[in-house]
Design an enzyme around this catalytic site. Structure first.
Site, short mmCIF file in Angstrom:
data_model
loop_
_atom_site.label_atom_id
_atom_site.label_comp_id
_atom_site.label_asym_id
_atom_site.label_seq_id
_atom_site.Cartn_x
_atom_site.Cartn_y
_atom_site.Cartn_z
N ASP A 13 0.81 -1.23 0.00
CA ASP A 13 0.00 0.00 0.00
C ASP A 13 0.84 1.27 0.00
OD1 ASP A 13 -2.23 -1.63 0.12
OD2 ASP A 13 -2.31 -1.60 2.31
N LYS A 16 1.79 2.22 -5.00
CA LYS A 16 2.31 1.68 -6.28
C LYS A 16 1.35 1.95 -7.43
CE LYS A 16 2.48 -2.39 -4.35
NZ LYS A 16 2.15 -2.01 -2.96
N GLY A 17 0.04 1.87 -7.12
CA GLY A 17 -0.96 2.11 -8.16
C GLY A 17 -0.82 3.51 -8.74
N GLY A 40 -4.55 -4.19 -3.88
CA GLY A 40 -5.54 -3.15 -4.17
C GLY A 40 -4.76 -1.92 -4.56
N HIS A 41 -4.72 -1.62 -5.85
CA HIS A 41 -3.92 -0.49 -6.35
C HIS A 41 -4.85 0.63 -6.78
CE1 HIS A 41 -0.33 -3.39 -7.29
NE2 HIS A 41 -0.68 -3.38 -6.01
N ARG A 143 2.35 -28.98 -6.41
CA ARG A 143 2.15 -29.50 -7.76
C ARG A 143 0.79 -30.12 -7.98
NH1 ARG A 143 7.68 -32.46 -7.02
NH2 ARG A 143 6.67 -32.53 -5.00
N GLN A 223 2.05 -6.02 -3.25
CA GLN A 223 2.48 -6.20 -1.85
C GLN A 223 3.77 -5.39 -1.60
OE1 GLN A 223 1.36 -9.44 -3.54
NE2 GLN A 223 -0.54 -8.51 -2.90
N ALA A 298 -7.59 -0.76 0.71
CA ALA A 298 -8.30 -0.58 -0.56
C ALA A 298 -9.14 -1.82 -0.88
CB ALA A 298 -7.31 -0.30 -1.68
N THR A 300 -9.95 -4.55 1.71
CA THR A 300 -10.76 -5.08 2.82
C THR A 300 -11.39 -3.97 3.65
OG1 THR A 300 -8.81 -5.12 4.22
CG2 THR A 300 -9.31 -7.14 3.02
N ARG A 304 -5.57 0.76 8.53
CA ARG A 304 -4.15 0.37 8.49
C ARG A 304 -3.46 0.83 9.75
NH1 ARG A 304 -3.73 2.71 2.38
NH2 ARG A 304 -4.57 0.91 1.29
N ASP A 332 2.37 14.90 1.52
CA ASP A 332 1.36 15.87 1.98
C ASP A 332 0.68 15.46 3.28
OD1 ASP A 332 0.42 13.85 0.00
OD2 ASP A 332 -1.56 14.53 0.65
N GLY A 414 -0.07 13.96 -3.55
CA GLY A 414 -1.52 13.83 -3.51
C GLY A 414 -1.93 12.61 -4.30
P1 GDP Z 1 -0.76 0.38 -3.48
O1 GDP Z 1 -1.36 -0.90 -3.03
O2 GDP Z 1 0.71 0.44 -3.24
O3 GDP Z 1 -1.12 0.71 -4.90
O4 GDP Z 1 -1.43 1.53 -2.57
P2 GDP Z 1 -2.99 1.68 -2.22
O5 GDP Z 1 -3.72 2.16 -3.42
O6 GDP Z 1 -3.49 0.45 -1.56
O7 GDP Z 1 -2.92 2.78 -1.09
C1 GDP Z 1 -2.38 4.04 -1.32
C2 GDP Z 1 -3.45 5.11 -1.00
O8 GDP Z 1 -2.83 6.37 -0.91
C3 GDP Z 1 -4.51 5.24 -2.08
O9 GDP Z 1 -5.71 5.59 -1.47
C4 GDP Z 1 -3.99 6.37 -2.94
O10 GDP Z 1 -5.02 7.07 -3.63
C5 GDP Z 1 -3.36 7.24 -1.91
N1 GDP Z 1 -2.19 8.03 -2.36
C6 GDP Z 1 -1.19 7.68 -3.21
N2 GDP Z 1 -0.26 8.66 -3.28
C7 GDP Z 1 -0.67 9.64 -2.45
C8 GDP Z 1 -0.12 10.91 -2.06
O11 GDP Z 1 0.95 11.32 -2.47
N3 GDP Z 1 -0.85 11.63 -1.14
C9 GDP Z 1 -2.03 11.22 -0.64
N4 GDP Z 1 -2.66 11.99 0.24
N5 GDP Z 1 -2.58 10.04 -0.99
C10 GDP Z 1 -1.90 9.26 -1.87
P1 IMO Z 2 -0.83 -4.12 -2.29
O1 IMO Z 2 -0.37 -4.66 -3.64
C1 IMO Z 2 -0.97 -4.52 2.02
C2 IMO Z 2 -1.15 -8.57 3.69
C3 IMO Z 2 -2.43 -8.96 4.36
C4 IMO Z 2 -1.90 -9.91 5.40
C5 IMO Z 2 -0.79 -10.63 4.68
C6 IMO Z 2 -1.20 -11.98 4.08
O2 IMO Z 2 -2.14 -3.43 -2.34
O3 IMO Z 2 0.26 -3.34 -1.66
P2 IMO Z 2 -2.69 -12.66 1.98
O4 IMO Z 2 -4.13 -12.44 1.69
O5 IMO Z 2 -1.77 -12.11 0.93
O6 IMO Z 2 -2.37 -14.10 2.29
O7 IMO Z 2 -2.42 -11.86 3.37
O8 IMO Z 2 -0.39 -9.77 3.63
N1 IMO Z 2 -1.29 -8.07 2.29
C7 IMO Z 2 -1.20 -6.80 1.94
N2 IMO Z 2 -1.04 -5.68 2.70
N3 IMO Z 2 -1.02 -4.41 0.69
C8 IMO Z 2 -1.15 -5.51 -0.09
O9 IMO Z 2 -1.11 -5.45 -1.43
C9 IMO Z 2 -1.28 -6.77 0.53
N4 IMO Z 2 -1.44 -8.03 0.09
C10 IMO Z 2 -1.43 -8.82 1.16
O10 IMO Z 2 -3.06 -7.83 4.93
O11 IMO Z 2 -1.32 -9.20 6.47
MG MG Z 3 -2.93 -1.59 -1.84
#
Ligand code: GDP
Ligand code: IMO
Ligand code: MG
Length: 432
Positions: A13, A16-17, A40-41, A143, A223, A298, A300, A304, A332, A414
């Site tokens: 989280d 990356k998205g 969840g990106h 396997r 992840q 994003a 569940t 966090r 920010d 942002g």
């Molecule tokens: P990912 O799993 O690595 O793609 O990240 P997630 O999408 O799960 O969580 C990142 C959250 O931070 C999302 O809600 C994004 O919209 C938000 N986000 C990403 N970059 C920024 C930033 O620079 N500032 C703020 N305030 N939010 C951000």
């Molecule tokens: P993104 O790509 C944050 C965490 C789960 C749990 C552990 C194992 O959005 O960054 P799983 O269902 O993979 O067996 O759960 O890993 N987890 C993540 N935490 N971002 C993720 O993906 C995650 N994918 C799995 O919360 O602690």
């Molecule tokens: Mg995520």
């Protein structure tokens, strides 16, 4: 050759998205290599919010190709639902979305088994996303997994599925006293097969051919480093290699064909689910960061856990992944912070620790060493030029870069696509 890997440097989280969506404008192919719909990106542009779980973020950019590599575990129901969402939003994926024939499938029985295992663990549960990810990877390694290529051959699929279910039921009856619920499963999956059939390719050949022809490829990590099955805080990890090595096996493109590794970190740290978190903030501090950063899962919706930036973890991530350029997101969120703590290393019983503990039990005895830096208490929201950042914010970024001895190539200010700074003169800038 332009072939860049983007990895999460923390516990997932990191944003990356947002980052991949921004970078995708400068690449021809965007590929996922590991994980599944546990990811969840989030991508936000023009006020529209998309959360992509299986399909690479590049799909949102017209004309770009999105590839799901062999290292990904695919739940066909989740994939079809995501396709429907994209169609509903007017995004045409025809001819640009490709699914590896070698990718393994997730079945409802994987979720059932995960639920049983998590319940049995009680207080020691991992806190998974309940998507069946772990059991699907277990079957792959044991396997007895079924793959996308099987799904396309109805007779073969039916036979293999019956064999696997029979084998699993022998275990289930012995362990849980009841067989698996599989009525209508084969028929349902064969329906999905018809939706997926036009997407299926040899993803490794596709990506290698693209590179041979001078096209550029961006690999979208899922992840994060500390969730990696081998290098994370085991057993509180996911079941795949979330680090750069996993990107190589999961895509079928050799390590010699990577031209750079970008590591994404927040300006602070978060983690969802259980497990060690040395720099976790007090409830009050965490609440402010969680509110400002909207730190809720994003996928569940779980709140966090929030903590200070941990340079011990980032140093480790730089080493394990070979990160050549860092991306700092969510700067920010710290705009209102009066002071900022940064963990510069760990101590164990008074002695500095130079390596990441292997056993989670050892995390209980390590103490983070903090440096206190001043906050900037000014808005950085939406800033697109580094020169407009407050001096103190630049000092914070410079401190991180100096400590890690890695450039900071991009800063996100942002969630919107254009709230982005690309640092001029960096290697990162040359990739775009
Ligand atoms: P990912 O799993 O690595 O793609 O990240 P997630 O999408 O799960 O969580 C990142 C959250 O931070 C999302 O809600 C994004 O919209 C938000 N986000 C990403 N970059 C920024 C930033 O620079 N500032 C703020 N305030 N939010 C951000
Ligand atoms: P993104 O790509 C944050 C965490 C789960 C749990 C552990 C194992 O959005 O960054 P799983 O269902 O993979 O067996 O759960 O890993 N987890 C993540 N935490 N971002 C993720 O993906 C995650 N994918 C799995 O919360 O602690
Ligand atoms: Mg995520």
């Amino acid at each position: 050759m332009k072939s860049i890997v983007v990895v999460g440097a923390q516990w997932g989280d990191e944003g990356k998205g947002k980052v991949v969506d921004y970078m995708a404008a400068s690449f021809d192919y965007i590929a996922r290599c590991a994980g599944g719909h546990n990811a969840g990106h989030t991508v936000i542009y023009n006020g529209n919010r998309f959360v992509l779980q299986l399909i690479p973020c590049g799909i949102l950019r017209p004309g770009k190709h999105a590839v799901i590599g062999a290292g990904v575990v695919v739940d066909p129901a989740a994939m079809v639902a995501e396709l429907d969402n994209l169609n509903g939003a007017g995004i045409d994926v025809r001819g640009r979305l490709h699914l590896a024939a070698r990718a393994h499938l997730i079945f409802p029985y994987h979720r059932q088994m995960e639920k049983a295992a998590e319940t049995a663990r009680g207080a020691a549960k991992i806190g998974t996303t309940s998507r069946g990810i772990g059991p699907a990877y277990e079957d792959k390694m044991a396997r007895c997994g079924l793959r996308v290529c099987d799904l396309l051959e109805p007779r073969r699929f039916g036979e293999k599925l019956s064999r696997v279910v029979e084998e699993k039921n022998a275990v289930c009856r012995a362990a849980y006293g009841a067989p698996l619920e599989v009525k209508g499963l084969c028929e349902k999956y064969l329906e999905y097969a018809e939706r997926l059939r036009p997407l299926v390719v040899d993803a490794s050949s596709l990506l290698n051919r693209a590179l041979d022809e001078g096209r550029s490829v961006l690999f979208e990590g899922a992840q994060g480093t500390m969730l990696d099955i081998d290098y994370g805080t085991y057993p509180f990890v996911t079941s795949s290699n979330a680090t750069a090595g996993g990107a190589c096996t999961g895509r079928g493109v050799a390590p010699t064909r990577s031209s750079g590794i970008a590591g994404v970190t927040k300006a602070y740290t978060t983690r969802v689910g259980s497990g060690p978190f040395p720099t976790e903030m007090s409830d009050l501090g965490a609440r402010e960061v969680r509110d400002r950063g909207k730190e809720y899962g994003a996928v569940t919706g779980r709140p966090r856990r929030c903590g200070w930036l941990d340079l011990a973890i980032l140093r480790y991530a730089v080493m394990v992944n070979g990160i050549t350029s860092l991306i700092v997101t969510k700067l920010d969120v710290f705009d209102t912070q009066r002071e900022i703590q940064v963990c510069v290393g760990y101590c164990y019983k008074g002695t500095p620790v130079h390596e990441m503990p292997a056993a989670v039990e050892d995390f209980e005895h390590i103490r983070p060493e903090y440096r206190t830096l001043p906050g900037w208490q000014a808005s950085t929201e939406g800033i697109r030029d580094a020169q407009e950042l407050p001096r103190t914010a630049l000092d914070y970024l410079k401190f991180i870069s100096d400590q890690l001895e890695v450039e900071i190539g991009m800063i996100s200010t942002g969630p919107e696509r254009d709230a982005t700074i690309v640092a001029s003169g960096t290697q990162f800038a040359s990739w775009l």
